[in-house]
Design a protein around this motif. Structure first.
Motif, short mmCIF file in Angstrom:
data_model
loop_
_atom_site.label_atom_id
_atom_site.label_comp_id
_atom_site.label_asym_id
_atom_site.label_seq_id
_atom_site.Cartn_x
_atom_site.Cartn_y
_atom_site.Cartn_z
N ALA A 48 40.37 146.35 -38.88
CA ALA A 48 39.15 146.33 -38.07
C ALA A 48 37.92 146.52 -38.96
N LYS A 49 38.02 147.43 -39.91
CA LYS A 49 36.88 147.66 -40.82
C LYS A 49 36.63 146.45 -41.71
N PHE A 80 29.60 152.78 -38.99
CA PHE A 80 29.09 153.00 -40.34
C PHE A 80 27.56 152.91 -40.39
N ASP A 81 26.94 152.23 -39.43
CA ASP A 81 25.48 152.29 -39.30
C ASP A 81 25.06 153.71 -38.92
N LEU A 101 30.42 151.44 -47.57
CA LEU A 101 31.39 152.51 -47.30
C LEU A 101 32.48 152.03 -46.34
N ARG A 102 32.11 151.14 -45.43
CA ARG A 102 33.11 150.58 -44.50
C ARG A 102 34.15 149.79 -45.28
N TYR A 103 33.71 149.00 -46.25
CA TYR A 103 34.65 148.23 -47.05
C TYR A 103 35.52 149.13 -47.92
N VAL A 104 34.92 150.11 -48.54
CA VAL A 104 35.69 151.03 -49.39
C VAL A 104 36.72 151.78 -48.54
N THR A 105 36.28 152.29 -47.41
CA THR A 105 37.19 153.01 -46.52
C THR A 105 38.30 152.10 -46.03
N GLY A 106 37.97 150.87 -45.68
CA GLY A 106 38.99 149.91 -45.23
C GLY A 106 40.03 149.63 -46.30
N VAL A 122 40.79 151.58 -48.88
CA VAL A 122 41.57 152.81 -49.11
C VAL A 122 42.59 153.01 -47.99
N GLU A 123 42.18 152.79 -46.74
CA GLU A 123 43.12 152.95 -45.62
C GLU A 123 44.23 151.91 -45.67
N LEU A 124 43.90 150.69 -46.06
CA LEU A 124 44.93 149.66 -46.18
C LEU A 124 45.93 150.03 -47.27
N ALA A 125 45.42 150.44 -48.42
CA ALA A 125 46.31 150.83 -49.53
C ALA A 125 47.13 152.06 -49.15
N GLY A 126 46.50 153.03 -48.51
CA GLY A 126 47.22 154.24 -48.11
C GLY A 126 48.29 153.95 -47.06
N GLY A 127 47.95 153.10 -46.10
CA GLY A 127 48.93 152.73 -45.08
C GLY A 127 50.14 152.04 -45.68
N CYS A 128 49.90 151.15 -46.62
CA CYS A 128 51.02 150.48 -47.30
C CYS A 128 51.78 151.46 -48.18
N GLY A 129 51.06 152.32 -48.87
CA GLY A 129 51.70 153.30 -49.74
C GLY A 129 52.60 154.27 -49.00
#
Length: 117
Positions: free
Chosen positions: A23-24, A35-36, A44-49, A51-58
């Motif tokens: 979604a992000k 994020f606004d 920050l939305r892209y960075v968080t997205g 990180v969450e994608l990598a963490g979810g896969c990890g």
């Protein structure tokens, strides 16, 4: 039995984090608004997205699950602060619970013997 429950928790967390990351990263209007409100910019939305994608896969990779759990617990700590300070204090309970669940995964999946090096 505990191993099965832990894997189920990891799969559930992975599904949650990957879905919110998508979604992000795809620019869902609710993510853009969130994020606004935070006020640090859409970067920050892209960075968080990511990180969450990598963490979810990890969380689904045995060698990485402990590290991913720790990382996602940190992300949820940041999300809790953002909820308390700027967004929705009522949502803080959700991010705190997700953070605790990630911390449990981190503690249970932390690589054996890594602290003795």
């Amino acid at each position: 039995m505990l191993t099965v429950a832990l894997w189920c928790l990891q799969a559930l967390l992975a599904a949650i984090f990957v879905s919110v990351a998508v979604a992000k990263l795809t620019g869902a209007p609710s993510s853009i608004r969130t994020f606004d409100l935070i006020g640090l910019g859409q970067w920050l939305r892209y960075v968080t997205g990511v990180v969450e994608l990598a963490g979810g896969c990890g969380l689904l990779i045995p060698r990485l699950a402990g590290f991913a759990g720790l990382g996602m617990a940190c992300v949820m700590a940041g999300a809790s602060v953002a909820n308390l300070m700027v967004l929705s204090p009522a949502m803080t309970s959700v991010t705190v619970l997700l953070g605790i669940a990630c911390a449990v995964v981190a503690a249970r999946r932390w690589p054996a013997g890594s602290s003795s090096r």
